[in-house]
Write a protein that holds these residues in place. Structure first.
Motif, PDB file in Angstrom:
ATOM      1  N   GLY A 295       0.812  -1.203   0.000  1.00 45.07           N
ATOM      2  CA  GLY A 295       0.000   0.000   0.000  1.00 45.07           C
ATOM      3  C   GLY A 295       0.848   1.258   0.000  1.00 45.07           C
ATOM      4  N   THR A 296       1.964   1.189   0.701  1.00 52.35           N
ATOM      5  CA  THR A 296       2.857   2.345   0.790  1.00 52.35           C
ATOM      6  C   THR A 296       3.486   2.682  -0.549  1.00 52.35           C
ATOM      7  N   VAL A 297       4.082   1.684  -1.214  1.00 47.06           N
ATOM      8  CA  VAL A 297       4.774   1.992  -2.474  1.00 47.06           C
ATOM      9  C   VAL A 297       3.791   2.357  -3.572  1.00 47.06           C
ATOM     10  N   LEU A 298       2.568   1.859  -3.476  1.00 49.09           N
ATOM     11  CA  LEU A 298       1.593   2.187  -4.516  1.00 49.09           C
ATOM     12  C   LEU A 298       0.964   3.560  -4.317  1.00 49.09           C
ATOM     13  N   PHE A 299       0.630   3.911  -3.062  1.00 51.55           N
ATOM     14  CA  PHE A 299      -0.255   5.062  -2.862  1.00 51.55           C
ATOM     15  C   PHE A 299       0.229   6.169  -1.927  1.00 51.55           C
ATOM     16  N   ASP A 300       1.108   5.884  -0.988  1.00 46.85           N
ATOM     17  CA  ASP A 300       1.242   6.775   0.162  1.00 46.85           C
ATOM     18  C   ASP A 300       2.369   7.803   0.063  1.00 46.85           C
ATOM     19  N   GLU A 301       2.056   9.010   0.507  1.00 42.76           N
ATOM     20  CA  GLU A 301       3.050  10.070   0.684  1.00 42.76           C
ATOM     21  C   GLU A 301       2.431  11.174   1.529  1.00 42.76           C
ATOM     22  N   ILE A 302       3.269  11.782   2.328  1.00 39.75           N
ATOM     23  CA  ILE A 302       2.908  13.014   3.032  1.00 39.75           C
ATOM     24  C   ILE A 302       3.617  14.146   2.315  1.00 39.75           C
TER      25      ILE A 302
ATOM     26  N   SER B 162      -4.922  14.522   5.226  1.00 38.35           N
ATOM     27  CA  SER B 162      -5.623  14.705   6.495  1.00 38.35           C
ATOM     28  C   SER B 162      -6.262  13.432   7.037  1.00 38.35           C
ATOM     29  N   ASN B 163      -6.692  12.512   6.172  1.00 32.37           N
ATOM     30  CA  ASN B 163      -7.350  11.299   6.640  1.00 32.37           C
ATOM     31  C   ASN B 163      -7.186  10.240   5.557  1.00 32.37           C
ATOM     32  N   PHE B 164      -7.882   9.121   5.693  1.00 29.60           N
ATOM     33  CA  PHE B 164      -7.684   8.028   4.754  1.00 29.60           C
ATOM     34  C   PHE B 164      -8.222   8.338   3.354  1.00 29.60           C
ATOM     35  N   ASP B 165      -8.939   9.442   3.211  1.00 32.37           N
ATOM     36  CA  ASP B 165      -9.357   9.826   1.867  1.00 32.37           C
ATOM     37  C   ASP B 165      -8.196  10.405   1.067  1.00 32.37           C
ATOM     38  N   THR B 166      -7.230  11.003   1.771  1.00 29.71           N
ATOM     39  CA  THR B 166      -6.069  11.587   1.089  1.00 29.71           C
ATOM     40  C   THR B 166      -4.766  10.863   1.409  1.00 29.71           C
ATOM     41  N   TYR B 167      -4.811   9.968   2.408  1.00 32.26           N
ATOM     42  CA  TYR B 167      -3.664   9.100   2.701  1.00 32.26           C
ATOM     43  C   TYR B 167      -4.207   7.682   2.609  1.00 32.26           C
ATOM     44  N   ARG B 168      -4.142   7.137   1.423  1.00 28.77           N
ATOM     45  CA  ARG B 168      -4.907   5.951   1.053  1.00 28.77           C
ATOM     46  C   ARG B 168      -4.269   4.668   1.539  1.00 28.77           C
TER      47      ARG B 168
ATOM     48  N   GLY C  91       8.985  -1.713 -18.763  1.00 30.32           N
ATOM     49  CA  GLY C  91      10.203  -0.970 -19.059  1.00 30.32           C
ATOM     50  C   GLY C  91      10.357   0.279 -18.212  1.00 30.32           C
ATOM     51  N   GLU C  92       9.395   0.574 -17.341  1.00 29.05           N
ATOM     52  CA  GLU C  92       9.447   1.761 -16.495  1.00 29.05           C
ATOM     53  C   GLU C  92      10.075   1.420 -15.139  1.00 29.05           C
ATOM     54  N   THR C  93      11.021   2.252 -14.708  1.00 29.36           N
ATOM     55  CA  THR C  93      11.650   2.052 -13.403  1.00 29.36           C
ATOM     56  C   THR C  93      11.017   2.998 -12.396  1.00 29.36           C
ATOM     57  N   GLY C  94      10.509   2.428 -11.317  1.00 25.73           N
ATOM     58  CA  GLY C  94       9.849   3.240 -10.294  1.00 25.73           C
ATOM     59  C   GLY C  94      10.864   3.903  -9.391  1.00 25.73           C
ATOM     60  N   THR C  95      11.368   5.048  -9.816  1.00 23.10           N
ATOM     61  CA  THR C  95      12.388   5.737  -9.024  1.00 23.10           C
ATOM     62  C   THR C  95      11.804   6.782  -8.081  1.00 23.10           C
ATOM     63  N   THR C  96      10.560   7.192  -8.325  1.00 23.32           N
ATOM     64  CA  THR C  96       9.900   8.158  -7.443  1.00 23.32           C
ATOM     65  C   THR C  96       8.621   7.538  -6.918  1.00 23.32           C
ATOM     66  N   LEU C  97       8.549   7.389  -5.619  1.00 23.61           N
ATOM     67  CA  LEU C  97       7.375   6.774  -5.004  1.00 23.61           C
ATOM     68  C   LEU C  97       6.444   7.845  -4.450  1.00 23.61           C
ATOM     69  N   PRO C  98       5.131   7.517  -4.370  1.00 25.01           N
ATOM     70  CA  PRO C  98       4.521   6.238  -4.708  1.00 25.01           C
ATOM     71  C   PRO C  98       4.255   6.107  -6.207  1.00 25.01           C
ATOM     72  N   PHE C  99       3.913   4.899  -6.641  1.00 28.50           N
ATOM     73  CA  PHE C  99       3.593   4.669  -8.048  1.00 28.50           C
ATOM     74  C   PHE C  99       2.418   5.519  -8.491  1.00 28.50           C
ATOM     75  N   ALA C 100       1.456   5.744  -7.591  1.00 30.69           N
ATOM     76  CA  ALA C 100       0.270   6.519  -7.939  1.00 30.69           C
ATOM     77  C   ALA C 100       0.610   7.944  -8.324  1.00 30.69           C
ATOM     78  N   LYS C 101       1.787   8.408  -7.960  1.00 30.63           N
ATOM     79  CA  LYS C 101       2.174   9.792  -8.258  1.00 30.63           C
ATOM     80  C   LYS C 101       2.166  10.065  -9.755  1.00 30.63           C
ATOM     81  N   LYS C 102       2.506   9.026 -10.536  1.00 31.15           N
ATOM     82  CA  LYS C 102       2.599   9.249 -11.978  1.00 31.15           C
ATOM     83  C   LYS C 102       1.245   9.134 -12.680  1.00 31.15           C
ATOM     84  N   THR C 103       0.254   8.542 -11.986  1.00 31.86           N
ATOM     85  CA  THR C 103      -1.049   8.335 -12.612  1.00 31.86           C
ATOM     86  C   THR C 103      -2.152   9.166 -11.979  1.00 31.86           C
ATOM     87  N   GLY C 104      -1.899   9.646 -10.744  1.00 28.43           N
ATOM     88  CA  GLY C 104      -2.940  10.361 -10.027  1.00 28.43           C
ATOM     89  C   GLY C 104      -3.989   9.453  -9.428  1.00 28.43           C
ATOM     90  N   ALA C 105      -3.662   8.161  -9.348  1.00 24.79           N
ATOM     91  CA  ALA C 105      -4.636   7.189  -8.823  1.00 24.79           C
ATOM     92  C   ALA C 105      -4.888   7.412  -7.346  1.00 24.79           C
TER      93      ALA C 105
END
Length: 719
Positions: free
Chosen positions: A636-643, A654-660, A705-719
């Motif tokens: 969950g962390t590598v896919l979605f999470d960042e402060i 602020s809550n689980f709606d924005t920290y998924r 072929g994409e290297t995940g160098t900046t986490l989370p992965f969702a950062k690049k998709t806005g998921a």
């Protein structure tokens, strides 16, 4: 509401609990035939600080490590039950109070962390059980007039010929026996309970709602308190107006404390509403006002300077620049919150000359003196009751005892009374104490024939230990928790360098599940995959070839996980990609392989295979659960999470709606295999996390072929 019964416990000051160390102190029970169960029942046999045998034959183990889901109630009780030859059905567990006798042998104080609970307690708890057994046997021998060597104990029954007794009937006589100084413990071939899938002792209570957490505690006349903290890290109160807050029904008082403005009310709702009505002017002259992006850029610039040497092997990085091929990558890891299901909370009863606290204290050895210091009380007049906690992941492991200090300040400001301090989810996500934001600048050189000429990893982040009580653990001004896992790697890197640059920010940072390994495991294993690919090597065989000859346990888990997953060298099969990662943390060895597909530009993880070597598997059920939990938490962390901090420095989540959090349908199927071992057991609460991120990232790179160098992965998709 009626006042809840307090949790009772045996205390060394009452003369009923005897300190136990290695070897066990040869002290009897001060001649006392009776001790007291938590409900006050007489007839309890307490041969040492950890074991109590009640008249009803139940055996209660005092657990010196906080239980927040990782299993010490069950694991440590298993050790006692094994040596006591008790039946599992008679075992109970209870949290030990704050007391020096319950110190963590790895820390030198009472506390839980670093996956040390089982490792430091293994022989201690076994000897506690063995001592109790020896005294019960001696009591039976005296009662029956037989030789103790002829007595057997099995499943809680003491026997000699046609004579039998349960434990409770012999408790009074057992209390008169001398505590053996160094009781004999079993050999591995004699184990009956260790190694079995025993049900967890706390599962039923947690499932039916009878388990008590500090959030559940209420007292007649209690005031609920929330605190308005500065919205920017490093900010301070300049002035405030509480007139509107005091008009809110239920709000009874407002006080300034060092941490902010505390609002006291008859309910949580009223306290929060009163806090919202405060008019506070903040002084941001010492606050962090940079955005996350600006902080990352500053850290990246520091990484380019190379930092201080944390480890040098051979020629270090000297031969990289002149290599035939240079591979480079910069990995960026955001601040991360712990987000346990139960936010911080605690209750204090304060009267003249004494105080009693109930809280999910991970470091009672620090929280207890903190309360005493704030309230100017003698430590003997302060009692800290350690409660069950709804998760932690490092959040309650506070070297500054900041929550205990705040709780005590709340009581100090208002005077004698009963107060419950509550941090809301938003308070905690806004409040800092995050995993440090970190940059890894990686470089490697390859010769014409593909030989690795050099490896470099420059780690840049804030130090968790610097400036606090744990600063004494730093080494020559270096914080090893900042780069652990980037050093002492199992691979034979003939020429390698790890550098570290310490950065400063008012943002408060703290240990987070697996600490430095949470980012070093990712950076090193993803970058190694890039190097192996450039060399044209298989990810599994390439790692096996690189392992040092004495890294047999690393080799064991890597070979096992390849076998489990049926690894055949094919990194892509149809629409699925496969990636592997290997990482040792806290002396536990874990390898994982992940199966990943591409769903709308995001990794969808279908299956994870996990092999773990943690020494003697005391309870395989707990080990598998912790590996599965580590996979879920890490994924969950590598896919979605960042402060993130906006321009100006305020936190955006602020809550689980924005920290998924990872959702149930996103949890992969996890298969765990435990390596058989006779090595002393090591921890499992944290080591399952570091490999999952790089295993997924390596599978994703193989697939896309994409290297995940900046986490989370969702950062690049806005998921």
């Amino acid at each position: 509401m009626t006042k809840m019964n307090r949790r009772g416990f045996l205390t060394s000051s009452a003369g009923l609990v005897i300190g136990l160390s290695l070897p066990i102190a040869a002290r009897a029970q001060s001649g006392a035939a009776l001790a007291f169960e938590s409900d006050g029942t007489e007839g309890t046999f307490a041969p040492n600080a950890f074991v109590r045998v009640a008249p009803d034959d139940t055996v209660t183990v005092m657990i010196k490590h906080i239980e927040f889901g990782q299993g010490p109630y069950t694991g440590l009780s298993t050790l006692v039950a094994e040596e006591l030859d008790a039946d599992w059905s008679q075992m109970r567990a209870e949290a030990a109070p704050a007391d020096a006798v319950y110190k963590n042998l790895a820390f030198g104080m009472q506390g839980t962390g670093g996956s040390t609970a089982m490792a430091n307690s293994y022989m201690q708890m076994r000897k506690a059980g063995a001592a109790a057994r020896a005294m019960l046997v001696a009591a039976a021998a005296e009662e029956w007039g037989v030789d103790g060597s002829e007595i057997t104990v099995s499943k809680g029954v003491i026997s000699h010929g046609d004579k039998t007794s349960a434990f409770g009937a012999l408790a009074e006589k057992a209390a008169q026996q001398t505590v053996p100084e160094d009781p004999t413990v079993k050999t591995a071939d004699q184990f009956v309970l260790i190694g079995q899938d025993l049900p967890k002792l706390d599962t039923v209570a947690k499932s039916n709602g009878t388990a008590t957490f500090s959030m559940d505690l209420y007292r007649d006349g209690m005031k609920t308190v929330v605190v308005a903290h500065a919205p920017k890290f490093g900010g301070a109160v300049a002035s405030f107006d509480d007139s509107a807050a005091l008009k809110v029904p239920g709000v009874e008082a407002v006080h300034q404390i060092p941490q902010g403005i505390a609002v006291y009310a008859t309910s949580t709702f009223a306290a929060i509403k009163g806090r919202n009505a405060l008019d506070i002017q903040w002084d941001d002259s010492n606050a962090e006002t940079r955005s996350t992006d600006a902080i990352f850029e500053a850290f990246s610039e520091a990484a380019a300077q190379g930092g201080q040497d944390a480890e040098m092997i051979g020629n270090g990085a000297a031969d990289i620049d002149g290599a035939a091929q240079v591979i480079e990558a910069e990995f960026r890891f955001p601040y991360l919150a712990h987000a346990p299901m139960e936010p911080l909370d605690g209750l204090i009863e304060y009267s003249e000359g004494k105080a009693e606290v109930w809280m999910g204290s991970q470091f009672p050895g620090l929280d207890h003196p903190a309360v005493a210091n704030v309230l100017s009380l003698e430590p003997a007049n302060v009692r800290v009751n350690v409660m069950l906690a709804g998760g932690s992941f490092g959040r309650r492991a506070q070297d500054t005892a900041h929550f205990a200090n705040e709780l005590a300040e709340v009581a100090k400001a208002a005077g004698p009374g009963t107060y419950k301090l509550v941090w809301t989810r938003e308070d905690d996500l806004h409040g800092g104490y995050y995993r440090p934001l970190t940059v890894h600048k990686m470089r490697a050189g390859l010769a014409e024939d593909g030989t690795l000429t050099g490896w470099e990893d420059v780690v840049v982040n804030q130090s968790i230990m610097a400036g606090g009580p744990m600063a004494q653990m730093m080494q020559d001004g270096m914080d090893p928790t900042s780069y652990e896992g980037s050093t002492k790697m199992p691979y034979d890197l003939a020429h390698a360098r790890t550098g570290w640059a310490q950065m400063e920010s008012p943002v408060s940072v703290l240990w987070w599940r697996s600490v430095g390994h949470s980012h070093t495991g990712y950076a090193t294993e993803v970058f190694l995959d890039m190097v192996l690919e450039a060399q044209g090597k298989d990810p599994v065989q390439g790692r096996l070839d690189l392992l040092k000859s004495d890294m047999t346990r690393d080799r064991g888990v890597l070979e096992k996980v390849a076998e489990m997953a049926g690894w055949d060298g094919e990194k892509v099969k149809g629409d699925k990609g496969y990636g592997v990662a290997l990482h040792e943390s806290f002396s536990t060895y874990v390898a994982q392989i992940a199966e990943v597909s591409d769903v709308d530009g995001m990794p969808k993880v279908h299956r994870v295979w996990c092999a773990v070597d943690c020494g003697v598997a005391v309870n395989p059920n707990v080990i598998r659960a912790q590996m599965e939990g580590g996979v879920g938490f890490g994924l969950g962390t590598v896919l979605f999470d960042e402060i993130t901090l906006a321009d100006g420095g305020e936190v955006q989540q602020s809550n689980f709606d924005t920290y998924r959090m990872l959702r149930i349908h996103e949890m992969p199927e996890v298969t765990v295999e435990i390596i058989q071992s006779d090595a002393d057991p090591t921890g499992v609460g944290e080591p399952g996390l570091p490999p999952i991120g790089p295993a997924v990232a390596n599978a994703w790179r193989a697939l896309t072929g994409e290297t995940g160098t900046t986490l989370p992965f969702a950062k690049k998709t806005g998921a």
